[in-house]
Design a protein around this motif. Structure first.
Motif, PDB file in Angstrom:
ATOM      1  N   SER A 148      39.383  57.531  18.632  1.00  0.00           N
ATOM      2  CA  SER A 148      38.448  58.171  19.572  1.00  0.00           C
ATOM      3  C   SER A 148      37.146  58.505  18.841  1.00  0.00           C
ATOM      4  O   SER A 148      37.058  58.353  17.617  1.00  0.00           O
ATOM      5  CB  SER A 148      39.026  59.432  20.227  1.00  0.00           C
ATOM      6  N   GLY A 149      36.204  59.012  19.583  1.00  0.00           N
ATOM      7  CA  GLY A 149      34.938  59.403  18.959  1.00  0.00           C
ATOM      8  C   GLY A 149      34.990  60.811  18.399  1.00  0.00           C
ATOM      9  O   GLY A 149      34.086  61.236  17.666  1.00  0.00           O
ATOM     10  N   LYS A 150      36.035  61.540  18.743  1.00  0.00           N
ATOM     11  CA  LYS A 150      36.135  62.928  18.275  1.00  0.00           C
ATOM     12  C   LYS A 150      37.559  63.220  17.835  1.00  0.00           C
ATOM     13  O   LYS A 150      38.291  63.969  18.489  1.00  0.00           O
ATOM     14  CB  LYS A 150      35.758  63.871  19.426  1.00  0.00           C
ATOM     15  N   PRO A 151      37.982  62.593  16.754  1.00  0.00           N
ATOM     16  CA  PRO A 151      39.372  62.780  16.326  1.00  0.00           C
ATOM     17  C   PRO A 151      39.677  64.224  15.931  1.00  0.00           C
ATOM     18  O   PRO A 151      38.831  64.905  15.347  1.00  0.00           O
ATOM     19  CB  PRO A 151      39.504  61.846  15.120  1.00  0.00           C
ATOM     20  N   ALA A 152      40.888  64.656  16.252  1.00  0.00           N
ATOM     21  CA  ALA A 152      41.293  66.030  15.939  1.00  0.00           C
ATOM     22  C   ALA A 152      41.677  66.161  14.469  1.00  0.00           C
ATOM     23  O   ALA A 152      42.018  65.178  13.818  1.00  0.00           O
ATOM     24  CB  ALA A 152      42.479  66.400  16.802  1.00  0.00           C
ATOM     25  N   SER A 153      41.606  67.362  13.971  1.00  0.00           N
ATOM     26  CA  SER A 153      42.081  67.647  12.619  1.00  0.00           C
ATOM     27  C   SER A 153      42.554  69.089  12.613  1.00  0.00           C
ATOM     28  O   SER A 153      42.302  69.838  13.568  1.00  0.00           O
ATOM     29  CB  SER A 153      40.939  67.483  11.611  1.00  0.00           C
ATOM     30  N   ASP A 154      43.249  69.466  11.539  1.00  0.00           N
ATOM     31  CA  ASP A 154      43.728  70.854  11.480  1.00  0.00           C
ATOM     32  C   ASP A 154      42.569  71.837  11.555  1.00  0.00           C
ATOM     33  O   ASP A 154      42.689  72.923  12.109  1.00  0.00           O
ATOM     34  CB  ASP A 154      44.518  71.063  10.192  1.00  0.00           C
ATOM     35  N   GLU A 155      41.437  71.437  11.003  1.00  0.00           N
ATOM     36  CA  GLU A 155      40.276  72.344  10.983  1.00  0.00           C
ATOM     37  C   GLU A 155      39.693  72.531  12.376  1.00  0.00           C
ATOM     38  O   GLU A 155      39.245  73.610  12.744  1.00  0.00           O
ATOM     39  CB  GLU A 155      39.168  71.805  10.070  1.00  0.00           C
ATOM     40  N   THR A 156      39.690  71.442  13.170  1.00  0.00           N
ATOM     41  CA  THR A 156      39.027  71.559  14.479  1.00  0.00           C
ATOM     42  C   THR A 156      39.970  72.023  15.576  1.00  0.00           C
ATOM     43  O   THR A 156      39.537  72.351  16.659  1.00  0.00           O
ATOM     44  CB  THR A 156      38.436  70.199  14.915  1.00  0.00           C
ATOM     45  N   TRP A 157      41.269  72.020  15.292  1.00  0.00           N
ATOM     46  CA  TRP A 157      42.216  72.408  16.336  1.00  0.00           C
ATOM     47  C   TRP A 157      41.996  73.881  16.709  1.00  0.00           C
ATOM     48  O   TRP A 157      42.199  74.775  15.906  1.00  0.00           O
ATOM     49  CB  TRP A 157      43.645  72.140  15.865  1.00  0.00           C
ATOM     50  N   ILE A 174      41.601  82.007  20.814  1.00  0.00           N
ATOM     51  CA  ILE A 174      40.292  81.896  21.467  1.00  0.00           C
ATOM     52  C   ILE A 174      39.874  83.276  21.987  1.00  0.00           C
ATOM     53  O   ILE A 174      40.629  83.924  22.725  1.00  0.00           O
ATOM     54  CB  ILE A 174      40.342  80.881  22.632  1.00  0.00           C
ATOM     55  N   PRO A 175      38.695  83.749  21.593  1.00  0.00           N
ATOM     56  CA  PRO A 175      38.255  85.064  22.056  1.00  0.00           C
ATOM     57  C   PRO A 175      38.099  85.092  23.578  1.00  0.00           C
ATOM     58  O   PRO A 175      37.834  84.066  24.202  1.00  0.00           O
ATOM     59  CB  PRO A 175      36.879  85.239  21.392  1.00  0.00           C
ATOM     60  N   VAL A 176      38.290  86.255  24.158  1.00  0.00           N
ATOM     61  CA  VAL A 176      38.121  86.427  25.606  1.00  0.00           C
ATOM     62  C   VAL A 176      36.676  86.078  25.974  1.00  0.00           C
ATOM     63  O   VAL A 176      35.739  86.437  25.244  1.00  0.00           O
ATOM     64  CB  VAL A 176      38.439  87.891  25.996  1.00  0.00           C
ATOM     65  N   GLU A 177      36.534  85.345  27.040  1.00  0.00           N
ATOM     66  CA  GLU A 177      35.222  84.940  27.560  1.00  0.00           C
ATOM     67  C   GLU A 177      34.371  84.187  26.524  1.00  0.00           C
ATOM     68  O   GLU A 177      33.150  84.297  26.499  1.00  0.00           O
ATOM     69  CB  GLU A 177      34.469  86.146  28.122  1.00  0.00           C
ATOM     70  N   ALA A 178      35.092  83.433  25.692  1.00  0.00           N
ATOM     71  CA  ALA A 178      34.358  82.601  24.718  1.00  0.00           C
ATOM     72  C   ALA A 178      33.556  81.558  25.485  1.00  0.00           C
ATOM     73  O   ALA A 178      34.007  81.066  26.519  1.00  0.00           O
ATOM     74  CB  ALA A 178      35.356  81.913  23.790  1.00  0.00           C
ATOM     75  N   PRO A 179      32.384  81.180  24.983  1.00  0.00           N
ATOM     76  CA  PRO A 179      31.612  80.147  25.683  1.00  0.00           C
ATOM     77  C   PRO A 179      32.364  78.811  25.667  1.00  0.00           C
ATOM     78  O   PRO A 179      33.086  78.515  24.717  1.00  0.00           O
ATOM     79  CB  PRO A 179      30.312  80.053  24.877  1.00  0.00           C
ATOM     80  N   GLN A 180      32.202  78.029  26.715  1.00  0.00           N
ATOM     81  CA  GLN A 180      32.968  76.791  26.905  1.00  0.00           C
ATOM     82  C   GLN A 180      32.944  75.879  25.682  1.00  0.00           C
ATOM     83  O   GLN A 180      33.965  75.379  25.259  1.00  0.00           O
ATOM     84  CB  GLN A 180      32.420  76.053  28.144  1.00  0.00           C
ATOM     85  N   LEU A 181      31.775  75.659  25.110  1.00  0.00           N
ATOM     86  CA  LEU A 181      31.687  74.675  24.034  1.00  0.00           C
ATOM     87  C   LEU A 181      31.564  75.324  22.664  1.00  0.00           C
ATOM     88  O   LEU A 181      30.859  74.865  21.794  1.00  0.00           O
ATOM     89  CB  LEU A 181      30.504  73.735  24.282  1.00  0.00           C
ATOM     90  N   SER A 182      32.278  76.443  22.497  1.00  0.00           N
ATOM     91  CA  SER A 182      32.073  77.183  21.257  1.00  0.00           C
ATOM     92  C   SER A 182      32.664  76.480  20.043  1.00  0.00           C
ATOM     93  O   SER A 182      32.018  76.296  19.035  1.00  0.00           O
ATOM     94  CB  SER A 182      32.657  78.579  21.381  1.00  0.00           C
ATOM     95  N   VAL A 183      33.913  76.059  20.116  1.00  0.00           N
ATOM     96  CA  VAL A 183      34.599  75.523  18.929  1.00  0.00           C
ATOM     97  C   VAL A 183      35.455  74.314  19.273  1.00  0.00           C
ATOM     98  O   VAL A 183      35.803  74.083  20.429  1.00  0.00           O
ATOM     99  CB  VAL A 183      35.558  76.584  18.328  1.00  0.00           C
ATOM    100  N   GLY A 184      35.782  73.569  18.216  1.00  0.00           N
ATOM    101  CA  GLY A 184      36.863  72.585  18.304  1.00  0.00           C
ATOM    102  C   GLY A 184      36.726  71.502  19.351  1.00  0.00           C
ATOM    103  O   GLY A 184      37.679  71.227  20.081  1.00  0.00           O
ATOM    104  N   ASN A 185      35.604  70.850  19.435  1.00  0.00           N
ATOM    105  CA  ASN A 185      35.460  69.821  20.459  1.00  0.00           C
ATOM    106  C   ASN A 185      36.030  68.487  19.976  1.00  0.00           C
ATOM    107  O   ASN A 185      35.302  67.521  19.757  1.00  0.00           O
ATOM    108  CB  ASN A 185      33.986  69.667  20.834  1.00  0.00           C
ATOM    109  N   THR A 186      37.346  68.467  19.807  1.00  0.00           N
ATOM    110  CA  THR A 186      37.997  67.217  19.373  1.00  0.00           C
ATOM    111  C   THR A 186      39.198  66.941  20.266  1.00  0.00           C
ATOM    112  O   THR A 186      39.573  67.788  21.082  1.00  0.00           O
ATOM    113  CB  THR A 186      38.439  67.305  17.904  1.00  0.00           C
ATOM    114  N   ASN A 187      39.812  65.760  20.056  1.00  0.00           N
ATOM    115  CA  ASN A 187      40.828  65.342  21.030  1.00  0.00           C
ATOM    116  C   ASN A 187      42.210  65.939  20.750  1.00  0.00           C
ATOM    117  O   ASN A 187      43.143  65.253  20.382  1.00  0.00           O
ATOM    118  CB  ASN A 187      40.870  63.805  21.144  1.00  0.00           C
ATOM    119  N   HIS A 188      42.342  67.224  21.011  1.00  0.00           N
ATOM    120  CA  HIS A 188      43.619  67.907  20.821  1.00  0.00           C
ATOM    121  C   HIS A 188      43.942  68.759  22.041  1.00  0.00           C
ATOM    122  O   HIS A 188      43.098  68.935  22.920  1.00  0.00           O
ATOM    123  CB  HIS A 188      43.568  68.782  19.571  1.00  0.00           C
TER     124      HIS A 188
END
Ligand code: NOJ
Length: 745
Positions: A581-590, A596-610
């Protein structure tokens, strides 16, 4: 010296030429006989050859009239010989009947289910198992088996995963070859040979959501790269017959699929064997909504290249009409008849139409049991062994035998055992009782069957655990929960097995979980309570002695998973040869759901395929399996950094047994093509080798892979190996790091 070499070369060339000429002459003779026979046949007799009926649905007069080519599901040798006598001695042309049966993983001596056999990664054992099945089936008059099933599948919900060799095209291809060779031997006319049937062409294992018979939507390149290689291997191994699949592929039922049956099988692969439909799959084209009625179904199937119709009666009822109306040419009928008659000649059916049971050894004899035991033993996969709980010492004072699958002579045989007889089964309970003596065994199953929903047996099971040094807990699923049309949407432990495990764990006794199942099951949470786990599949007739040998260390486990084990059903399909994929998952990005903090913004962290709840890893990867020792891989290398197209690439590694147990290791070679005109999987198995290594011993293994094996179907649907950079790795499972680099110019 030079002269000797030259002489040797000349002799080899001479032998090759004379062998090929002999073979060609033989084929020409057979074709001549076939053509001469066809020339004498009426249209009715020709169509008769295309008809296959179940043992209970035809009359003697149909046989006498030459209206029947094959019968399935008759196993009484006297009845088979009687019907054959009518065909051979009373029909006008005396064409013998071909008797068929599903002999899938043994006839009377039952081997592990094919998925279990695949876990042995041992083609020789698979060949032997098929040989034994052939001998036993032949003694009952069967001449043709509907096996091997070589559908690659990546969906453990699908019940027929039990009958498959798992998720990988390469492993399945190697085992397909072994299996075909085991059934057929090197001479189809030999008294021990059973004609094989490569099934189901094609992509039956890719059914949507793992529901049997369901829709398959598959790009042609995936069909060719993943699902077809085992079938090509079966053609190369000269499988006598093929069976088309039930499913549709991209809107076209496999029974009417001209691309598959004509273009690829007959055209590209030059296959000259016979194609049989699956059970009523010709008629089912009407149900699919692909044929208007049975006549239309017959028209479509014969055009697509189905030679023989199993069970339904579209050919029998409508082909004459279709020929008379000019919609089907008699030449097309002749081609199908020729495919069938060619097989009947090749297998010596005209010369030896009858079966004499006294030509065969006793069923379920000691040799057959031995092979079944070896096969079962090598199919066992050790998934966990905390604090080296296993192997157990033979002077153990007491063991508790608990669980619904400890003493199920029928269920241990697995799916597809039409002729299996549970009275031959040796269960784990029987075996362990006779090995340890009744006094050392405390047996209380806790549940009657794997689906039991009440706890009435729990108290006795808890008591048995308390009285014992160690608990052997036989869990899993009964055989009827896998196999054809037995798919599951939830593949966790059925019934209240989860409660049973927890109740036994509460006693504090060490627990060995032995799982009998027809598929990977998801029980990661329950596994926390188990100190050791042996995944036993459905091991067949000799389950008890095989499991016992491994439990007590008479042999070390050597099975490796032929399929990825998911953590939860929602991860399916999950397989090692995935794309990056174009955004492979890893332990760091999972990004873990509960972090996940309450009301975290949608694209805050971990944009990979997991998945935010289950990450991206399986529970156990493809190829995984522990044993009682440890193996270290060193000197993993590739001979050169650069190759040309057409070269062979030599890989090697040294494996050292660094523990105290003699054991077998299956070394696996994985390769990645880094850049392609189509994206390539992150890893593909390209070779493997199972070797026995003594403690302290080192063994060098070598793999030779041709650049041709590294190809795929490009955008023009051409099979190509593209020059470029590759990575490779050798290790004990598919998680291996690809540390080697090489280039193809
Ligand atoms: C249907 C199954 O799909 C096929 O594998 C089997 O050989 C036939 N029935 C005959 O029993």
């Amino acid at each position: 010296m030079k002269n000797t070499t030259l002489a040797l070369i000349l002799i080899s060339v001479f032998l090759w030429v004379s062998c090929t000429t002999q073979k060609r002459n033989h084929m020409a003779k057979t074709d001549k006989k076939v053509n001469e026979l066809i020339a004498q046949m009426t249209l009715e007799e020709k169509i008769g050859q295309l008809v296959q009926k179940n043992g209970d649905s035809f009359s003697d007069s149909l046989v006498r009239s030459g209206g029947l080519g094959s019968v399935l599901n008759l196993v009484n040798v006297d009845e088979i010989n009687r019907i054959q006598a009518i065909a051979v001695e009373e029909s006008r042309l005396g064409i013998p009947i071909l008797f068929a049966r599903d002999v899938i993983h043994g006839f009377k001596t039952i081997m592990p289910i094919p998925l279990g056999q695949a876990a042995s990664w041992n083609p020789q054992l698979i060949r032997k198992g098929a040989e034994i099945a052939s001998i036993e089936a032949r003694s009952s008059g069967i001449r043709w088996t509907f096996a091997p099933m070589i559908d690659v599948t990546r969906d453990p919900r699908w019940g027929r995963i039990a009958e498959s060799f798992g998720e990988d095209p390469y492993l399945t291809s190697v085992l397909a070859k072994a299996s075909v060779e085991g059934y057929q031997g090197d001479n189809l006319a030999h008294k021990n040979a059973l004609v094989a049937c490569a099934k189901h062409l094609a992509a039956y294992g890719a059914a949507e959501a793992g529901r049997d018979y369901h829709t398959v939507t598959l790009p042609e390149n995936e069909l060719r790269d993943v699902y077809l290689p085992p079938f090509k291997a079966a053609v190369d191994a000269q499988a006598g017959t093929f069976m088309n699949a039930f499913n549709e592929i991209n809107g076209i039922p496999a029974t009417g699929h001209e691309l598959l049956l004509r273009q690829i099988l007959r055209g590209e692969w030059s296959y000259d064997g016979m194609v049989v439909s699956d059970w009523s799959s010709v008629q089912q084209m009407v149900v699919h909504g692909y044929a208007t009625d049975e006549k239309d179904a017959a028209l479509k199937a014969i055009h697509a290249g189905v030679d023989m119709e199993m069970a339904s009666t579209c050919y029998e009822n409508y082909l004459i009409e279709l020929v008379e109306e000019g919609l089907v040419s008699e030449t097309l009928i002749d081609e199908a008849v020729a495919n069938i008659l060619r097989l009947k000649y090749r297998m010596g059916l005209f010369d030896n139409p009858y079966t004499n049971p006294s030509d065969y050894p006793e069923l379920v004899n000691d040799t057959h049991r031995m092979v079944s035991k070896e096969s079962a033993k090598e199919s066992l996969v050790l998934l966990k062994n905390n604090s080296e709980l296993l192997p157990l010492t033979t002077d153990i004072k007491s063991v508790a035998i608990i669980g619904p699958l400890a003493d199920q002579p029928h269920d241990q045989m697995g799916t597809w055992v039409f002729d299996g007889d549970k009275s031959y089964s040796i269960t784990p309970l029987q075996s362990l009782k006779s090995f340890l003596g009744n006094k050392r065994v405390n047996y209380a199953p806790g549940m009657e069957i794997s689906r039991t929903m009440h706890k009435r047996g729990f108290d006795a099971a808890i008591k048995a655990a308390r009285q014992s040094e160690v608990v052997l807990l036989f869990i899993g699923e009964e055989s009827i929960l896998s196999g054809e049309s037995h798919c599951r949407a939830d593949i966790s432990l059925p019934g209240i097995q989860s409660d049973l495990i927890q109740a036994i764990a509460a006693t504090g006794k060490p627990i060995v979980g032995i799982v009998l199942a027809g598929r990977p099951l998801t029980f990661e949470k329950e596994a926390e309570f188990l100190d050791a786990i042996i995944y036993a599949w459905h091991p067949g007739t000799m389950a008890g002695p095989a499991i016992q040998d491994i439990l007590f260390g008479f042999d070390a486990p050597s099975g490796k998973l032929p399929v990825t084990f998911p953590r939860t059903v929602g991860q399916i399909p999950l397989y090692y040869a995935q794309k990056n994929s174009g955004k492979p998952a890893s332990d760091e990005t999972w990004e873990r759901m509960y972090d996940i903090p309450v009301e975290a913004p949608q694209l805050s962290v971990g944009n990979t395929n997991h998945y935010i709840d289950y990450g991206f890893r399986p529970w156990f990867p493809f190829g995984f399996g522990l044993t009682y020792t440890t193996f270290e891989y060193s000197d993993v290398s590739v001979e050169s950094g650069t190759y040309n197209l057409g070269d062979s690439i030599r890989f090697s590694a040294v494996i050292t047994n660094t523990g105290k147990f003699e054991a077998k290791e299956t070394a696996q070679l994985y390769i990645r093509d880094l850049v392609g005109s189509r994206t390539r999987p992150v890893k593909e198995l390209k070779a493997f080798s199972k070797v026995n290594i003594k403690p302290g011993e080192s063994r060098k293994i070598e793999f030779l892979v041709s650049t041709d094996q590294l190809g795929f179907h490009n955008q023009q649907m051409k099979y190509v190996t593209e020059p470029g950079e590759f990575k490779a790795g050798i290790g004990g499972n598919s998680d291996v790091e690809l540390t080697l680099d090489f280039k193809i110019n």
